[in-house]
Design a protein around this motif. Structure first.
Motif, short mmCIF file in Angstrom:
data_model
loop_
_atom_site.label_atom_id
_atom_site.label_comp_id
_atom_site.label_asym_id
_atom_site.label_seq_id
_atom_site.Cartn_x
_atom_site.Cartn_y
_atom_site.Cartn_z
N GLY A 29 -0.82 23.00 35.68
CA GLY A 29 -1.27 21.62 35.55
C GLY A 29 -0.33 20.64 36.20
N TRP A 30 -0.79 19.42 36.29
CA TRP A 30 0.00 18.29 36.77
C TRP A 30 0.02 17.23 35.69
N PHE A 31 1.21 16.67 35.49
CA PHE A 31 1.42 15.55 34.59
C PHE A 31 2.08 14.44 35.39
N ARG A 32 2.10 13.23 34.86
CA ARG A 32 2.79 12.14 35.52
C ARG A 32 3.44 11.23 34.50
N GLN A 33 4.47 10.55 34.94
CA GLN A 33 5.16 9.61 34.08
C GLN A 33 5.53 8.36 34.87
N ALA A 34 4.94 7.26 34.47
CA ALA A 34 5.24 5.97 35.08
C ALA A 34 6.43 5.34 34.37
N PRO A 35 7.14 4.42 35.02
CA PRO A 35 8.30 3.78 34.40
C PRO A 35 7.93 3.13 33.07
N GLY A 36 8.70 3.45 32.03
CA GLY A 36 8.48 2.84 30.73
C GLY A 36 7.31 3.40 29.95
N LYS A 37 6.69 4.47 30.47
CA LYS A 37 5.51 5.04 29.80
C LYS A 37 5.74 6.49 29.45
N GLU A 38 4.89 7.00 28.55
CA GLU A 38 4.94 8.41 28.17
C GLU A 38 4.41 9.27 29.32
N ARG A 39 4.88 10.52 29.35
CA ARG A 39 4.32 11.47 30.30
C ARG A 39 2.89 11.77 29.89
N GLU A 40 1.98 11.82 30.86
CA GLU A 40 0.57 12.04 30.55
C GLU A 40 -0.02 13.14 31.41
N PHE A 41 -1.00 13.81 30.83
CA PHE A 41 -1.72 14.86 31.53
C PHE A 41 -2.56 14.26 32.65
N VAL A 42 -2.60 14.95 33.79
CA VAL A 42 -3.42 14.53 34.92
C VAL A 42 -4.53 15.53 35.20
N ALA A 43 -4.16 16.80 35.36
CA ALA A 43 -5.15 17.81 35.72
C ALA A 43 -4.66 19.20 35.33
N GLY A 44 -5.60 20.09 35.04
CA GLY A 44 -5.26 21.46 34.70
C GLY A 44 -6.20 22.43 35.38
N ILE A 45 -5.75 23.67 35.54
CA ILE A 45 -6.57 24.69 36.20
C ILE A 45 -6.29 26.04 35.55
N ASN A 46 -7.35 26.82 35.37
CA ASN A 46 -7.17 28.10 34.68
C ASN A 46 -6.63 29.16 35.63
N TRP A 47 -6.49 30.37 35.11
CA TRP A 47 -5.84 31.45 35.86
C TRP A 47 -6.48 31.66 37.24
N SER A 48 -7.79 31.74 37.25
CA SER A 48 -8.48 32.11 38.49
C SER A 48 -8.74 30.92 39.41
N GLY A 49 -8.65 29.72 38.85
CA GLY A 49 -8.99 28.53 39.62
C GLY A 49 -10.44 28.12 39.47
N GLY A 50 -11.18 28.87 38.67
CA GLY A 50 -12.59 28.57 38.53
C GLY A 50 -12.92 27.50 37.53
N SER A 51 -11.94 27.08 36.76
CA SER A 51 -12.15 26.03 35.76
C SER A 51 -11.05 24.99 35.88
N THR A 52 -11.47 23.72 35.89
CA THR A 52 -10.51 22.62 36.01
C THR A 52 -10.78 21.56 34.95
N ASN A 53 -9.81 20.70 34.78
CA ASN A 53 -9.88 19.68 33.73
C ASN A 53 -9.07 18.47 34.21
N TYR A 54 -9.60 17.25 34.02
CA TYR A 54 -8.94 16.05 34.53
C TYR A 54 -8.94 14.94 33.47
N ARG A 55 -7.93 14.08 33.57
CA ARG A 55 -8.00 12.88 32.77
C ARG A 55 -9.06 11.98 33.38
N ASP A 56 -9.67 11.13 32.57
CA ASP A 56 -10.82 10.35 33.04
C ASP A 56 -10.49 9.47 34.23
#
Length: 125
Positions: free
Chosen positions: A35-62
């Motif tokens: 997965g990928w996460f991000r952290q902006a200055p002064g903010k909490e780290r947040e989830f951006v995107a995830g991918i399963n083992w095979s790459g066939g399933s993904t998940n994103y923040r809105d």
């Protein structure tokens, strides 16, 4: 033990594109939810995107759906984040993450054991 090294960050204008890469070594990459996460200055780290083992399933923040695409190449032990239509609010340090204990069909990281060092993305208006 998995080592993660990100690359591809930079400073761009709003509307531009960037592709982040995360190269993994030292572990069983193909059996990690990535997965990928991000952290902006002064903010909490947040989830951006995830991918399963095979790459066939993904998940994103809105807020990135339709603009960002996560993918992986298990032969190269690399996960990517293609970012299109970048906005100033996407400015952050982006971190690659690995969850080695998740179920293979899941694209949700519940137990991140490994983090990269981060790569800076700056989007100016």
């Amino acid at each position: 033990q998995v080592q993660l090294v990100e690359s591809g960050g930079g400073s761009v204008q709003a509307g531009a594109s960037l592709r982040l890469s995360c190269a993994a070594s030292g572990g069983t990459f193909s059996r990690c939810i990535m997965g990928w996460f991000r952290q902006a200055p002064g903010k909490e780290r947040e989830f951006v995107a995830g991918i399963n083992w095979s790459g066939g399933s993904t998940n994103y923040r809105d807020s990135v759906k339709g603009r960002f695409t996560i993918s992986r190449d298990n032969a190269k032990n690399t996960v990517y984040l293609q970012m299109n239509g970048l906005k100033p609010e996407d400015t952050a340090v982006y971190y690659c993450a690995a969850d080695p204990s998740g179920m293979p069909h899941l694209a949700v990281l519940r137990a991140v054991d490994y983090w990269g060092q981060g790569t800076q993305v700056i989007v100016s208006s």
